[in-house]
Design an enzyme around this catalytic site. Structure first.
Site, PDB file in Angstrom:
ATOM      1  NE  ARG A  28      -1.663   1.750   3.670  1.00  0.00           N
ATOM      2  CZ  ARG A  28      -1.507   1.482   4.958  1.00  0.00           C
ATOM      3  NH1 ARG A  28      -2.119   0.470   5.508  1.00  0.00           N
ATOM      4  NH2 ARG A  28      -0.732   2.229   5.714  1.00  0.00           N
TER       5      ARG A  28
ATOM      6  CG  HIS B 162      -5.980   1.901   6.696  1.00  0.00           C
ATOM      7  ND1 HIS B 162      -6.103   0.620   6.223  1.00  0.00           N
ATOM      8  CD2 HIS B 162      -7.125   2.174   7.350  1.00  0.00           C
ATOM      9  CE1 HIS B 162      -7.273   0.125   6.604  1.00  0.00           C
ATOM     10  NE2 HIS B 162      -7.920   1.046   7.275  1.00  0.00           N
TER      11      HIS B 162
ATOM     12  CE1 TYR C 297       1.475   2.545   8.752  1.00  0.00           C
ATOM     13  CE2 TYR C 297       0.194   4.177   9.943  1.00  0.00           C
ATOM     14  CZ  TYR C 297       0.361   3.373   8.843  1.00  0.00           C
ATOM     15  OH  TYR C 297      -0.550   3.388   7.823  1.00  0.00           O
TER      16      TYR C 297
END
Lengths: 410, 505
Positions: free
Chosen positions: A298, A302, A311
């Site tokens: 990805r 998200h 993160y």
């Protein structure tokens, strides 16, 4: 047949393929991911795989079509992300980076197949002929669905993680029962040759940790249901990396249920297409499910409410950009002479036009009235629903300001 | 048509505000749809905002590094050819005719392979099986929200109801003959159309209606700072307490607290630097004039009485619990107000005015009560009054007192609210003071001071027991009210405080 336990030997799989999958699975070489790959990062074709033959059967039109779809959905995705940033969508779920996994698998399905998406399968929707602008209704908050799944056999988006997978298996088991009934009737009438559909259940690496997946795989294996479990492992379950979710490669789990699992390079549209076509054919022929782990990334957040910089490191993102599915396939098409500059310019222009049209569609969406919003609660008129609408209309009419004329909506 | 305003969107799910980190455009720049305008930071993430319009940047409406509320205008963009600057485009109106320009937005680059690094580590099974248990973050150490999801909270908005409310059954279609009633509103329009008290809200709804409006982040900050939101003057468009309100309230509080230790100036400083000159203006000036006029024209006489207010306290508790008063603030002040109205009717001279005329002085006895309530506000001492308090039921009086206090604290008391008072109550007990000698509000002849109520030893039937005791004080204009009359009036007020049931007579 009855009473026969599923085996892990998968008698139906040709020895050559089984050997290939086994050797991939047990490859412990440094940096080896143990996945089926037909196009490497530079767009070089690997003709040594069992699946190479599948890919070689694709016509140049079909190859260009794969590229067109991938580029189109990326352009659309960028526009939808921008629309969210401009306050026109409540949320958007970017697909950037996963185009090959989605277009490759979607293009491998047949019209009679039925597909159960998560909320990120915009590329698959494109391959099923869903009007892309309609995808945005849900994200603008003016609809709980947005399209009629009966027209495209592309189910509505499911926002609850993994909830669509038991639905998919149930649908596949329904196909088996319909087929059994049709077979019984066919013996009487002598008619035959209805195409046997299969089902694709899409889910992600994060959803793979949910209990629904386990239950689904148990049932699908027990009944040898015609379902392909298509897991897009995009490496991140929001902020949780795959290593935290599974101590073994996800596709290895299939063996435990008693059906084959394999990992495919999810950024290689040819490999994804070939592997999915093979798995669907196997499912259609009554040999049961397959788990495909499309190993991809990805590239974006998200959702638009997420910030991946909190993160993961930019080095990781850079490393995956090198493996980009669209750039890789463009190199291949150019190198093989399937497409030229004019083609790519044409695709880019089409993408812009689609983006502009989608933007226009979104801005023109009208919020449903209260009556419309409640009209799908029951299939038929229902006295309780009518009473509640009447109460609410009465309540709304009690306001002094003019806004009360508008009801419901976003 | 030519000027389009882009309002700050909610780029997360349910965000209410964001900071503009940097502007990427300036007035005069030409922008296309989806060109990056600015970078904003929300509670969740740092994101770039693409332009929804094409044209020329006319004006940046929000500065960098300031917290902007979602929905606030941040930039004005005019159609191509528009000249930026003052007067450039004043036809206003955020026209939403976002006509997309095909091919205006450049497609994002397909990819940018720049820094090839090592592929993800080997996934050899044995290695994975022996991998350490993933480190979970220490609870409580989390630096902030990583991601967000959840329902988007719609802005709380109070919409005015029609008055009287239309019967809902008029809009119910004939297929549903069942009488549909709005809970709690059944009796509100029954009969009395004259006094037009606000319709009493349903009890469950009432709590919501009387709750101070504020967005969750503001509530949280208030909680952290230990500020009661009800104390903060609200200036939000929908009557909500905004972050700015809270910050200014806190700043005010901090100034007062911080000023304390540095208040005293050392003796070695020049004398004139040790005196702070405060110009007398506004409310301070008006208060000073009124008090001088009153104190030096009306000869004051002050009397005091101790009262056992235990029954009043019980009564207040019962009212608080009663369904009828649910959601309405009830305090002993309400009983005192009622008592003053009741006692004034029995001793009318206290509700009058000394009027000097060319033909000699007159006493105007008022057969109505505009009950003033002295209120400390951000603007200073104000004495708004409740008009025709004699006509109000206990409940209506309670609502009126609340409204008056809320309006005064918000600094929104209008001049008309302060004119025409006939008698005043000052609630010095709210500050913990036992009693004082109040000065009569000009134009009136009596003022009642309400001391604090606290448990004190009290002799009842020869025994010392704890009772709720307060002291009432009254100042009267001796030109109008003689000692015996003022004493009777105060005794009547005290009697009600001792036994509120007397109000029933």
């Amino acid at each position: 047949m009855a009473g026969q336990l599923p085996t892990t030997e998968f008698d139906d799989i040709p020895d050559a393929l089984l050997d290939e999958l086994e050797s991939l699975a047990h490859d412990r070489g440094e940096g080896q991911l143990g996945m089926v790959q037909l196009l490497d990062e530079d767009g070089h074709f690997n003709s040594g795989s069992h699946f190479s033959e599948h890919a070689k059967r694709l016509t140049s039109d079909e190859l260009r079509g794969l590229y067109r779809d991938m580029a189109t959905i990326r352009r659309f995705d960028a526009e939808a992300t921008a629309l969210q940033r401009q306050g026109q969508l409540a949320l958007w779920v970017p697909v950037r980076g996963q185009e090959a996994a989605q277009i490759g698998s979607g293009r491998a399905t047949r019209p009679e197949d039925y597909l159960f998406p998560t909320y990120r399968e915009h590329g698959v929707a494109l391959t099923r002929g869903v009007e892309l602008g309609e995808l945005l209704r849900l994200f603008r908050g003016v609809s709980n669905g947005g399209w009629d799944p009966r027209e495209t056999n592309f189910h509505l988006y499911t926002l609850v993680l993994a909830a669509q997978v038991p639905h998919a298996v149930g649908y596949a088991m329904g196909i088996q029962r319909d087929a059994a009934r049709a077979a019984a009737a066919g013996r009487d009438s002598g008619a035959q040759a209805v195409p046997s559909p299969a089902v694709v259940a899409y889910f992600g690496d994060g959803a793979s940790s949910e209990g629904d997946i386990h239950e689904s795989m148990v049932f699908a294996a027990s009944f040898k249901s015609p379902v392909v479990f298509f897991c897009q492992n995009n490496q991140w379950a929001i902020s949780v990396p795959t290593e935290v979710q599974s101590r073994i490669p996800l596709h290895h789990r299939a063996k435990g249920y008693g059906f084959p699992g394999l990992r495919v390079d999810g950024n290689d549209v040819l490999a994804v297409h070939a592997v999915t076509e093979w798995a669907l054919a196997r499912a259609r022929s009554g040999k049961g499910p397959v788990l495909i782990e499309a190993y991809t990334y990805r590239q974006g957040a998200h959702t638009t409410a997420d910030d991946p910089t909190k993160y993961r490191l930019s080095e990781e993102e850079q490393a995956w950009l090198v493996k980009d599915p669209i750039a890789r396939f463009e190199k291949y098409l150019r190198a093989e002479g399937y497409a030229d500059d004019a083609f790519f310019a044409d695709v880019a222009a089409e993408g812009d036009a689609l983006a502009a049209k989608s933007r226009k569609d979104v801005l023109a969406f009208e919020a449903p009235s209260l009556a419309e919003a409640m009209s799908h609660v029951y299939a038929e008129r229902h006295p309780l629903v009518e009473e509640e609408i009447a109460w609410h209309l009465g309540y709304e009419s009690g306001f002094a300001d003019d806004e009360s004329a508008k009801e419901g909506g976003h | 048509m030519s000027k389009q305003i882009f309002n700050l969107p909610d780029v997360g799910e349910g965000l209410t505000e964001a900071d503009i980190v940097s502007w990427k455009v300036k007035p005069g720049d030409t922008v296309a749809i989806n060109d990056i305008l600015c970078e904003i930071e929300t509670a969740k993430s740092l994101v770039e905002l693409p332009s929804p319009y094409e044209g020329t940047v006319l004006e940046l409406l929000a500065p960098e590094n300031e917290t902007i509320e979602v929905g606030s205008p941040i930039i004005a963009i005019g159609t191509a050819g528009e000249v930026p600057g003052p007067g450039g485009a004043n036809d206003g109106g955020a026209a939403t005719s976002a006509v997309p320009a095909p091919s205006a937005a450049p497609a994002p680059a397909a990819s940018a392979p720049t820094a090839p690094t090592a592929a993800p580590a080997s996934s050899a099974v044995a290695e994975a099986l022996n991998a350490p248990v993933p480190q979970m973050q220490e609870p409580g150490v989390e630096s902030g929200p990583l991601v967000g999801s959840g329902p988007k909270a719609d802005a709380v908005k109070r919409r005015p109801r029609k008055q009287p409310p239309t019967s809902p059954s008029s809009t119910v279609n004939s297929s549903s003959q069942q009488a549909v009633t709005l809970p709690g509103r059944v009796d509100s329009s029954a009969g009395s159309a004259e006094a037009t008290p606000a319709p009493e809200p349903d009890t469950a709804v009432a709590r919501l209606l009387t709750r101070v409006l504020a967005k969750p982040p503001v509530r949280r900050i208030a909680k952290e700072l230990g500020i009661n939101l009800a104390d903060v003057p609200a200036t939000g468009a929908r009557g909500e307490v905004t972050r700015a309100d809270l910050e200014s309230y806190q700043a005010q509080r901090e100034r007062e607290i911080a000023a304390a230790p540095t208040f005293w100036e050392p003796a070695k400083k020049p004398q004139d630097q040790r005196v702070e000159v405060v110009p007398v203006r506004g409310v301070r000036k008006a208060t000073a004039k009124a008090m001088v006029d009153s104190a030096f024209s009306a000869p004051h006489v002050s009397i005091f009485v101790d009262v056992d207010a235990s029954r009043t306290m019980e009564f207040v508790q019962r009212l608080k619990k009663s369904r009828d008063f649910e959601g309405i603030k009830v305090s002993p002040l309400l009983i005192l107000a009622k008592a003053v109205v009741w006692a004034a009717a029995r001793n009318p001279s206290v509700n009058s005015e000394w009027v000097g005329t060319p033909n000699g002085d007159e006493i105007h006895v008022k057969h109505f009560m505009n009950l003033g309530i002295a209120a400390a506000t951000p603007r200073g001492l104000l004495v708004p009054n409740i008009k025709n308090a004699q006509d109000l039921s206990l409940k209506e009086l309670a609502v009126a007192l609340n409204d008056l206090a809320t309006t005064a604290r918000a600094g929104k008391t209008k001049p008309g609210d302060m004119q025409g008072g006939t008698l005043t109550i000052t609630n010095i007990g709210a500050l913990g003071i036992d009693i004082g000698t109040p000065i009569i509000n000009p134009g009136e002849v009596a003022i009642v001071a309400f001391g604090t109520i606290k448990l004190k030893p009290w002799v009842v039937s020869g025994e010392v027991i704890p009772r709720w005791i307060t002291t009432l004080g009254g100042s009267f204009d001796h030109r109008v009210v003689d000692g015996d009359l003022s004493a009777r009036f105060m005794a009547d007020v005290a009697a009600i405080m001792e036994e509120p049931a007397l109000l029933l007579d």
